[in-house]
Design a protein around this motif. Structure first.
Motif, PDB file in Angstrom:
ATOM      1  N   LEU A  16     -37.988  56.916 -14.840  1.00 30.29           N
ATOM      2  CA  LEU A  16     -37.123  56.037 -15.594  1.00 30.29           C
ATOM      3  C   LEU A  16     -35.763  56.566 -16.036  1.00 30.29           C
ATOM      4  CD1 LEU A  16     -37.173  53.290 -16.934  1.00 30.29           C
ATOM      5  CD2 LEU A  16     -38.177  54.185 -18.817  1.00 30.29           C
ATOM      6  N   ALA A  17     -34.772  55.845 -15.876  1.00 35.58           N
ATOM      7  CA  ALA A  17     -33.457  56.296 -16.530  1.00 35.58           C
ATOM      8  C   ALA A  17     -33.287  55.450 -17.681  1.00 35.58           C
ATOM      9  CB  ALA A  17     -32.356  56.005 -15.564  1.00 35.58           C
ATOM     10  N   HIS A 132     -33.492  50.259  -6.927  1.00 33.81           N
ATOM     11  CA  HIS A 132     -34.542  51.290  -7.458  1.00 33.81           C
ATOM     12  C   HIS A 132     -35.057  50.684  -8.869  1.00 33.81           C
ATOM     13  CE1 HIS A 132     -31.281  52.937  -9.737  1.00 33.81           C
ATOM     14  NE2 HIS A 132     -32.060  53.537 -10.329  1.00 33.81           N
ATOM     15  N   PHE A 133     -36.091  51.204  -9.454  1.00 26.25           N
ATOM     16  CA  PHE A 133     -36.813  50.692 -10.454  1.00 26.25           C
ATOM     17  C   PHE A 133     -36.541  51.271 -11.886  1.00 26.25           C
ATOM     18  CE2 PHE A 133     -40.718  48.887  -7.837  1.00 26.25           C
ATOM     19  CZ  PHE A 133     -39.565  48.082  -6.943  1.00 26.25           C
ATOM     20  N   HIS A 134     -35.242  52.102 -11.807  1.00 28.81           N
ATOM     21  CA  HIS A 134     -35.001  52.558 -13.210  1.00 28.81           C
ATOM     22  C   HIS A 134     -34.770  51.558 -14.121  1.00 28.81           C
ATOM     23  CE1 HIS A 134     -34.215  56.937 -11.786  1.00 28.81           C
ATOM     24  NE2 HIS A 134     -35.568  56.766 -11.839  1.00 28.81           N
ATOM     25  N   GLY A 135     -34.967  51.838 -15.454  1.00 31.72           N
ATOM     26  CA  GLY A 135     -35.058  50.574 -16.389  1.00 31.72           C
ATOM     27  C   GLY A 135     -33.871  49.820 -16.358  1.00 31.72           C
ATOM     28  N   ASP A 136     -32.830  50.697 -16.293  1.00 32.25           N
ATOM     29  CA  ASP A 136     -31.661  49.869 -16.421  1.00 32.25           C
ATOM     30  C   ASP A 136     -31.048  49.018 -15.057  1.00 32.25           C
ATOM     31  OD1 ASP A 136     -31.170  52.359 -15.131  1.00 32.25           O
ATOM     32  OD2 ASP A 136     -29.369  52.818 -15.746  1.00 32.25           O
ATOM     33  N   HIS A 137     -31.935  49.021 -14.429  1.00 31.18           N
ATOM     34  CA  HIS A 137     -31.540  48.136 -13.249  1.00 31.18           C
ATOM     35  C   HIS A 137     -32.685  46.794 -12.883  1.00 31.18           C
ATOM     36  CE1 HIS A 137     -28.759  51.009 -11.077  1.00 31.18           C
ATOM     37  NE2 HIS A 137     -29.380  51.749 -11.931  1.00 31.18           N
ATOM     38  N   PRO A 219     -37.453  57.830  -5.610  1.00 33.52           N
ATOM     39  CA  PRO A 219     -38.266  58.066  -4.347  1.00 33.52           C
ATOM     40  C   PRO A 219     -37.939  57.227  -3.357  1.00 33.52           C
ATOM     41  CG  PRO A 219     -39.882  58.332  -6.288  1.00 33.52           C
ATOM     42  CD  PRO A 219     -38.554  57.774  -6.867  1.00 33.52           C
ATOM     43  N   GLY A 220     -37.430  55.885  -3.741  1.00 36.05           N
ATOM     44  CA  GLY A 220     -37.280  54.948  -2.568  1.00 36.05           C
ATOM     45  C   GLY A 220     -35.886  54.147  -2.551  1.00 36.05           C
ATOM     46  N   HIS A 221     -34.991  54.792  -3.455  1.00 35.08           N
ATOM     47  CA  HIS A 221     -33.622  54.342  -3.754  1.00 35.08           C
ATOM     48  C   HIS A 221     -32.727  54.003  -2.334  1.00 35.08           C
ATOM     49  CE1 HIS A 221     -29.375  54.279  -4.930  1.00 35.08           C
ATOM     50  NE2 HIS A 221     -29.834  54.228  -6.144  1.00 35.08           N
ATOM     51  N   VAL A 222     -32.243  52.759  -2.377  1.00 32.92           N
ATOM     52  CA  VAL A 222     -31.579  52.140  -1.188  1.00 32.92           C
ATOM     53  C   VAL A 222     -30.207  51.774  -1.931  1.00 32.92           C
ATOM     54  CG1 VAL A 222     -33.596  51.408  -0.079  1.00 32.92           C
ATOM     55  CG2 VAL A 222     -32.598  49.994  -1.374  1.00 32.92           C
ATOM     56  N   SER A 223     -29.259  51.654  -0.982  1.00 32.34           N
ATOM     57  CA  SER A 223     -27.943  51.163  -1.083  1.00 32.34           C
ATOM     58  C   SER A 223     -27.757  49.804  -0.327  1.00 32.34           C
ATOM     59  CB  SER A 223     -26.740  51.927  -0.721  1.00 32.34           C
ATOM     60  OG  SER A 223     -26.835  53.217  -1.620  1.00 32.34           O
ATOM     61  N   PHE A 224     -26.790  48.915  -0.464  1.00 31.78           N
ATOM     62  CA  PHE A 224     -26.905  47.698   0.348  1.00 31.78           C
ATOM     63  C   PHE A 224     -25.193  47.581   1.111  1.00 31.78           C
ATOM     64  CE2 PHE A 224     -30.024  46.681  -2.968  1.00 31.78           C
ATOM     65  CZ  PHE A 224     -30.971  46.290  -1.790  1.00 31.78           C
ATOM     66  N   LEU A 225     -25.298  47.510   2.197  1.00 31.75           N
ATOM     67  CA  LEU A 225     -24.085  47.507   3.004  1.00 31.75           C
ATOM     68  C   LEU A 225     -23.921  45.900   3.176  1.00 31.75           C
ATOM     69  CD1 LEU A 225     -21.782  48.692   4.472  1.00 31.75           C
ATOM     70  CD2 LEU A 225     -23.360  48.435   6.708  1.00 31.75           C
ATOM     71  N   VAL A 226     -22.921  45.300   2.662  1.00 34.31           N
ATOM     72  CA  VAL A 226     -22.350  44.054   2.585  1.00 34.31           C
ATOM     73  C   VAL A 226     -21.648  43.936   3.734  1.00 34.31           C
ATOM     74  CG1 VAL A 226     -21.548  42.138   1.352  1.00 34.31           C
ATOM     75  CG2 VAL A 226     -22.954  43.712   0.131  1.00 34.31           C
ATOM     76  N   ALA A 227     -21.648  43.140   4.838  1.00 37.76           N
ATOM     77  CA  ALA A 227     -20.660  43.205   5.849  1.00 37.76           C
ATOM     78  C   ALA A 227     -20.485  41.549   6.511  1.00 37.76           C
ATOM     79  CB  ALA A 227     -21.143  44.302   6.734  1.00 37.76           C
ATOM     80  N   ASP A 257     -31.675  62.364 -11.723  1.00 39.13           N
ATOM     81  CA  ASP A 257     -32.100  62.369 -10.313  1.00 39.13           C
ATOM     82  C   ASP A 257     -33.490  63.100 -10.160  1.00 39.13           C
ATOM     83  OD1 ASP A 257     -29.611  61.462  -9.081  1.00 39.13           O
ATOM     84  OD2 ASP A 257     -28.863  63.302  -8.713  1.00 39.13           O
ATOM     85  N   MET A 258     -34.371  62.217  -9.684  1.00 40.76           N
ATOM     86  CA  MET A 258     -35.834  62.716  -9.751  1.00 40.76           C
ATOM     87  C   MET A 258     -36.032  63.788  -8.385  1.00 40.76           C
ATOM     88  SD  MET A 258     -37.608  58.883 -10.359  1.00 40.76           S
ATOM     89  CE  MET A 258     -39.228  59.392 -10.186  1.00 40.76           C
ATOM     90  N   ASP A 259     -35.095  63.930  -7.386  1.00 41.01           N
ATOM     91  CA  ASP A 259     -35.235  64.875  -6.443  1.00 41.01           C
ATOM     92  C   ASP A 259     -34.147  65.399  -6.406  1.00 41.01           C
ATOM     93  OD1 ASP A 259     -35.635  66.225  -4.203  1.00 41.01           O
ATOM     94  OD2 ASP A 259     -36.978  65.178  -2.882  1.00 41.01           O
ATOM     95  N   PRO A 260     -33.541  66.450  -6.965  1.00 32.90           N
ATOM     96  CA  PRO A 260     -32.092  66.893  -7.080  1.00 32.90           C
ATOM     97  C   PRO A 260     -31.581  67.049  -5.671  1.00 32.90           C
ATOM     98  CG  PRO A 260     -33.303  67.630  -9.122  1.00 32.90           C
ATOM     99  CD  PRO A 260     -34.409  67.018  -8.055  1.00 32.90           C
ATOM    100  N   ALA A 261     -32.349  67.989  -4.976  1.00 32.73           N
ATOM    101  CA  ALA A 261     -31.939  68.583  -3.462  1.00 32.73           C
ATOM    102  C   ALA A 261     -31.685  67.383  -2.741  1.00 32.73           C
ATOM    103  CB  ALA A 261     -33.028  69.711  -3.141  1.00 32.73           C
ATOM    104  N   MET A 262     -32.540  66.411  -2.692  1.00 32.73           N
ATOM    105  CA  MET A 262     -32.172  65.211  -1.748  1.00 32.73           C
ATOM    106  C   MET A 262     -31.416  64.475  -2.258  1.00 32.73           C
ATOM    107  SD  MET A 262     -34.933  61.980  -0.565  1.00 32.73           S
ATOM    108  CE  MET A 262     -36.193  63.321   0.147  1.00 32.73           C
TER     109      MET A 262
END
Length: 307
Positions: A16-17, A132-137, A219-227, A257-262
């Motif tokens: 959670l952020a 993703h599900f961090h609190g500010d989202h 863990p499951g963060h995504v972005s969205f491509l609007v096209a 960042d929960m998995d910094p390397a990734m």
């Protein structure tokens, strides 16, 4: 133009952020919204307020020294050490209705007020798709009385994110500091039960809006491509935050960042592709108007705001 198939394939292979305390809440952000045309679609970036981190040189960037962070802020024209952290929700007007990409922190009426000022009726939101599900989202899913803030909306969530935050085993293994995020996610989504669908990276969540795996921040963060045709806009959530720090220094990572390397690998890949393909980008925690293109600058990158 961005090779959409390359981006989606690369992404698929690939706590959670917490909000700052109320005492750290910053004044309203100006401008409060920005319209961006994407072919026949229209995206509107709507601000949901901001918070101020009193000293961003300490405890925010995990793998950089305070003097390095201070120098990066000064180089970007930010005096520091305080850092304003805005919350920016992107809303797409589609033929079927409004699609919101995240819903903000939800601790003030800022999002609803700014939506209406931008000509967007919250009652017309038919779909909320989450990065993703961090609190500010996800905070803005609930009204003050605990009911659904968007009663006409369906919810689309990344399956990896849902599987993590709804897993009692993950909750039992979580640190004491992160554990409240699991309960928060359950509570925020509760009024929408029966209207929640899960999607895999690469899935189209609505016409013209496709999910892209950008894991690492969560863990499951995504972005969205609007096209629409050749016109494209990438809404990146928290895959890249605070351009002055994490564009200029892609190998740095914030404490959230929960998995910094990734997260670093994802960030470097995205920045390289964005700079190469000159695709417009929206950042959830970019300074308003929060939109621009990315260009290479020395060993890092910088955001060039849209005119």
């Amino acid at each position: 133009m961005l090779d959409r198939r390359t981006l989606l394939a690369a992404g698929t292979a690939a706590a959670l952020a917490p909000a700052l305390p109320a005492s750290a809440q910053a004044p309203a952000v100006t401008p409060a919204f920005r319209h961006v045309t994407v072919g026949a679609l229209r995206a509107t970036v709507v601000n949901d307020g901001a918070a101020t981190r009193p000293d961003a040189t300490r405890g925010f960037v995990v793998n950089a020294q305070p003097d390095q962070v201070a120098a990066a802020l000064q180089a970007a024209g930010t005096p520091g050490p305080a850092l304003v952290n805005p919350y920016n929700v992107t809303i797409i007007r589609t033929p079927a209705g409004l699609v919101a990409l995240d819903v903000g922190l939800g601790t003030s009426p800022a999002l609803m007020v700014n939506m209406r000022n931008a000509g967007l009726d919250p009652a017309e939101v038919v779909l909320i798709a989450h990065t993703h599900f961090h609190g500010d989202h996800i905070g803005g899913l609930l009204a003050a009385d605990g009911s659904a803030a968007f009663p006409n909306a369906r919810i689309a969530v990344p399956e990896g994110e849902w599987n993590f935050w709804m897993d009692p085993g993950e909750e039992s293994r979580a640190s004491e500091a992160r554990r409240p995020a699991f309960a928060n996610a359950r509570r925020r989504f509760a009024p929408y039960q029966g209207r929640i669908t899960r999607f895999a990276p690469g899935a189209q969540v609505a016409p013209g809006i496709t999910s892209v795996a950008t894991h690492g921040h969560s863990p499951g963060h995504v972005s969205f491509l609007v096209a629409d045709g050749d016109a494209q806009l990438l809404v990146i959530g928290d895959a890249i935050t605070t351009p002055a720090l994490f564009m200029a220094n892609p190998e740095w990572y914030p404490v959230f960042d929960m998995d910094p390397a990734m997260a670093v690998a994802t960030r470097k890949r995205l920045l390289d592709q964005l700079a190469t393909d000159r695709i417009a980008v929206v950042g959830y925690h970019f300074p308003m108007p929060a939109t621009g293109t990315v260009e290479r600058a020395g060993t890092g990158y910088r955001l060039v705001p849209l005119v």
